[in-house]
Design an enzyme around this catalytic site. Structure first.
Site, short mmCIF file in Angstrom:
data_model
loop_
_atom_site.label_atom_id
_atom_site.label_comp_id
_atom_site.label_asym_id
_atom_site.label_seq_id
_atom_site.Cartn_x
_atom_site.Cartn_y
_atom_site.Cartn_z
N ASN A 208 0.65 -1.32 0.08
CA ASN A 208 0.01 -0.02 0.01
C ASN A 208 0.69 1.25 0.02
O ASN A 208 2.20 1.27 -0.18
CB ASN A 208 -1.09 0.00 1.33
CG ASN A 208 -0.22 -0.10 2.41
OD1 ASN A 208 0.24 0.88 2.90
ND2 ASN A 208 -0.42 -1.16 3.25
N ALA A 281 1.91 1.42 11.62
CA ALA A 281 1.99 0.70 10.20
C ALA A 281 0.67 0.32 9.67
O ALA A 281 -0.30 -0.13 10.04
CB ALA A 281 2.66 -0.50 10.56
N ASP A 285 -3.91 -6.56 5.44
CA ASP A 285 -4.91 -7.71 6.29
C ASP A 285 -4.63 -9.05 5.60
O ASP A 285 -4.94 -9.87 6.39
CB ASP A 285 -6.09 -7.00 6.12
CG ASP A 285 -6.53 -5.86 7.02
OD1 ASP A 285 -5.84 -5.72 8.19
OD2 ASP A 285 -7.24 -4.90 6.64
N LYS A 295 9.44 -16.96 -10.82
CA LYS A 295 8.62 -15.64 -11.35
C LYS A 295 7.37 -16.58 -11.95
O LYS A 295 7.36 -17.50 -12.84
CB LYS A 295 9.45 -15.07 -12.39
CG LYS A 295 8.36 -13.89 -13.09
CD LYS A 295 9.44 -13.17 -14.21
CE LYS A 295 8.40 -12.34 -14.66
NZ LYS A 295 9.20 -11.62 -16.12
N PRO A 312 -2.27 -12.13 10.38
CA PRO A 312 -2.89 -11.89 12.00
C PRO A 312 -3.22 -10.37 12.06
O PRO A 312 -2.35 -9.58 11.42
CB PRO A 312 -1.69 -12.14 12.86
CG PRO A 312 -0.82 -12.86 11.86
CD PRO A 312 -1.13 -12.61 10.52
N ASP A 313 -4.18 -9.89 12.72
CA ASP A 313 -4.62 -8.55 13.17
C ASP A 313 -3.93 -8.27 14.32
O ASP A 313 -4.15 -8.65 15.63
CB ASP A 313 -5.82 -8.30 13.35
CG ASP A 313 -6.14 -6.89 13.42
OD1 ASP A 313 -5.41 -6.14 14.22
OD2 ASP A 313 -7.15 -6.24 13.06
N ILE A 314 -2.57 -7.65 14.33
CA ILE A 314 -1.63 -7.15 15.36
C ILE A 314 -2.33 -6.60 16.46
O ILE A 314 -2.24 -7.17 17.65
CB ILE A 314 -0.19 -6.82 14.84
CG1 ILE A 314 0.41 -7.65 13.76
CG2 ILE A 314 0.79 -6.74 16.01
CD1 ILE A 314 1.57 -6.74 13.02
N PHE A 338 -4.16 3.22 14.71
CA PHE A 338 -4.37 4.04 13.65
C PHE A 338 -5.36 3.82 12.55
O PHE A 338 -5.70 2.44 12.46
CB PHE A 338 -3.14 4.59 12.91
CG PHE A 338 -2.39 5.51 13.58
CD1 PHE A 338 -1.59 5.20 14.93
CD2 PHE A 338 -1.92 6.74 13.17
CE1 PHE A 338 -0.90 5.97 15.56
CE2 PHE A 338 -1.29 7.83 13.81
CZ PHE A 338 -0.55 7.39 15.12
N LYS A 359 -10.65 -3.50 18.84
CA LYS A 359 -9.17 -3.85 19.15
C LYS A 359 -8.98 -3.51 20.47
O LYS A 359 -7.75 -3.72 20.77
CB LYS A 359 -8.32 -2.90 17.92
CG LYS A 359 -8.89 -3.65 16.52
CD LYS A 359 -7.70 -3.19 15.75
CE LYS A 359 -8.33 -3.40 14.05
NZ LYS A 359 -7.21 -3.63 13.08
N1 CTP Z 1 -3.26 -3.28 12.13
C1 CTP Z 1 -2.67 -4.37 12.73
N2 CTP Z 1 -2.80 -5.55 12.07
C2 CTP Z 1 -3.20 -5.86 10.70
C3 CTP Z 1 -3.86 -4.53 10.21
C4 CTP Z 1 -4.05 -3.72 10.78
O1 CTP Z 1 -2.38 -4.52 13.90
N3 CTP Z 1 -3.35 -6.86 10.35
C5 CTP Z 1 -3.48 -2.12 12.91
C6 CTP Z 1 -2.92 -0.83 12.18
O2 CTP Z 1 -1.49 -0.89 12.56
C7 CTP Z 1 -3.82 0.19 12.62
C8 CTP Z 1 -4.89 -0.41 12.93
O3 CTP Z 1 -4.82 -1.83 13.02
O4 CTP Z 1 -3.26 0.56 13.97
C9 CTP Z 1 -6.03 -0.14 11.75
O5 CTP Z 1 -6.93 -0.93 11.82
P1 CTP Z 1 -7.52 -1.89 10.75
O6 CTP Z 1 -9.03 -2.34 10.85
O7 CTP Z 1 -6.66 -2.93 10.06
O8 CTP Z 1 -7.59 -0.79 9.48
P2 CTP Z 1 -7.85 -1.21 8.02
O9 CTP Z 1 -7.03 -2.23 7.32
O10 CTP Z 1 -8.14 0.21 7.02
O11 CTP Z 1 -9.38 -1.82 8.27
P3 CTP Z 1 -10.50 -1.87 7.61
O12 CTP Z 1 -10.16 -2.44 6.08
O13 CTP Z 1 -11.55 -2.72 8.49
O14 CTP Z 1 -11.12 -0.45 7.53
#
Ligand code: CTP
Length: 411
Positions: A208, A281, A285, A295, A312-314, A338, A359
């Site tokens: 991104n 960061a 996702d 390749k 994983p969603d950290i 964030f 979260k």
């Molecule tokens: N975050 C994380 N691990 C992930 C994705 C996001 O820790 N795999 C953290 C980001 O660092 C940030 C927050 O979660 O602090 C963002 O939330 P998130 O819901 O992931 O935002 P988006 O990816 O924009 O989610 P959505 O698509 O649901 O809007």
């Protein structure tokens, strides 16, 4: 914080005086006001005109200029300083400052100022190592002045050793500390920054637009306020802030592993009483289900799909295992997330609110992608668990970071 502060710069008589020109330029770039005092010896190495042009205001040299003394110039100058920087600091200036001698404008201002003092020494290696200089340095440090170690290398006098003016970065970092409240002393801070990259094959990846600027600014701000900072960064072109331990990662899985290792590490209880995690960061996702080791070849005329699996969603994992992390590390944990969104302001607030709860975080910093990505400025909204909302209007990311970091300390 350097930005917006007034730095009184004393330029001493050393060949390194030419470097004070670049220092002024760097400080002005950071939006500081620089008021220069040039010693008589300093003026033998660099002209007032050079310094004045860069500082954008008159350089002061003589103590008893009638015009200046009408307003008790040296006291006005001393009082205006948020920090006083002596660069280059000669053995003579260090000796005079240590012993309270005030026989010119520079040393008079040093004696009259109550602002934090930073000395960036530059001199011959034997002069630096001389017991008299070392005693003077110890005296100044004992009184709270920040006396930097000179750099090592070839010296203009022909000797090699300790005596070069410290690197610009080290001087700026010291000034950053001197001009910031030390409200993060005794804390451990973990910051994630930038985008992660999820490889499809050795050549292609999914990522991104995050540049890492906001995260690096948060890390720098926390470090200058006295925190022990670790930055976990996705691939980024930025230079890590001085004094910050940096761990480079590429994928969301690597970032996840690094965060979990760091956050659970037992506290050094002499140094840390509280831990903060700023998840700045933009973590991917999802990642491709398969990573090809060679390749990938696709026919140019045919469509193809990439199957993505969740990573994983950290932040969510930190929120849901908060108690065990606190037990493991031995200190309270505060989580700052964030949210980068598109759409209208009420939608941004609603999504940020949802992330706060989902979260189990203490603070969510919401911003619009178009205000933030790849920009040097940002505009954000802060939401906490009491339902309080606060807007930080558009400003340089370092200034916005300082406000976020100051707010987080109250959690
Ligand atoms: N975050 C994380 N691990 C992930 C994705 C996001 O820790 N795999 C953290 C980001 O660092 C940030 C927050 O979660 O602090 C963002 O939330 P998130 O819901 O992931 O935002 P988006 O990816 O924009 O989610 P959505 O698509 O649901 O809007």
């Amino acid at each position: 914080m350097i930005s917006g502060s007034t730095i009184v710069l004393m330029v001493g008589g050393s060949i390194a005086a030419y470097k004070s020109a670049e220092l002024i330029r760097l400080l002005k770039k950071k939006d500081a006001r620089v008021r220069v005092v040039l010693t008589e010896a300093g003026a033998k190495f660099i002209t007032p005109m050079t310094l004045q042009t860069l500082a954008g205001e008159r350089v002061r040299a003589e103590t008893f200029s009638l015009q200046e003394e009408a307003a008790v110039g040296h006291i006005e100058l001393a009082d205006s300083a948020d920090a006083v920087l002596v660069a280059p600091a000669t053995a003579d200036l260090i000796a005079k400052a240590a012993n309270g001698i005030a026989d010119d404008l520079c040393t008079t201002v040093l004696l009259a100022s109550t602002a934090p003092l930073v000395f960036a020494p530059a001199m011959n290696v034997n002069m630096w190592n001389n017991a008299a200089t070392q005693e003077n340095v110890s005296k100044l440090r004992a009184r709270g002045a920040l006396v930097l170690e000179p750099g090592d290398g070839f010296l203009a006098c022909g000797w090699t050793g300790s005596g070069r003016l410290p690197e610009y970065d080290a001087i700026l970092q010291a000034l950053g500390t001197a001009t910031s409240p030390q409200d993060y002393a005794g804390t451990r801070v973990l910051v994630t920054a930038g985008a992660t990259r999820e490889h499809l094959d050795p050549i292609r990846f999914v990522s991104n637009r995050s540049s890492g600027k906001m995260g690096y600014a948060i890390a720098q701000s926390a470090a200058s306020r006295g925190a022990d900072v670790t930055l976990i960064s996705g691939p980024s072109a930025l230079t890590p802030p001085a004094g910050v331990k940096t761990i480079n990662v590429t994928t969301a899985l690597e970032m996840h592993r690094a965060v979990m290792e760091q956050v659970g590490a037992p506290a050094d209880l002499k140094k840390h009483q509280k831990q903060y995690v700023f998840m700045v960061a933009a973590v991917s996702d999802h990642r491709p289900a398969e990573i090809s080791s060679s390749k990938l070849k696709h026919s140019k005329d045919e469509e193809y799909s990439i199957r993505m699996v969740p990573s994983p969603d950290i932040l969510r994992e930190l929120g849901s295992t908060r108690e065990s992390i606190e037990a493991q590390s031995g200190m309270p944990l505060r989580l700052i997330g964030f949210a980068a969104e598109t759409g209208e302001q009420d939608e941004l607030i609603a999504w940020a609110q949802e992330k706060l709860t989902k979260k189990n975080s203490d603070l969510i910093v919401g911003n619009f992608a178009h205000d933030s990505f790849e920009k040097n400025t940002n505009r954000v909204w802060l939401l906490d668990r009491t339902g309080r909302q606060e807007e930080i209007s558009t400003a340089d990311k370092l200034l916005v970071a300082a406000k976020i970091v100051a707010r987080a300390r109250k959690l």
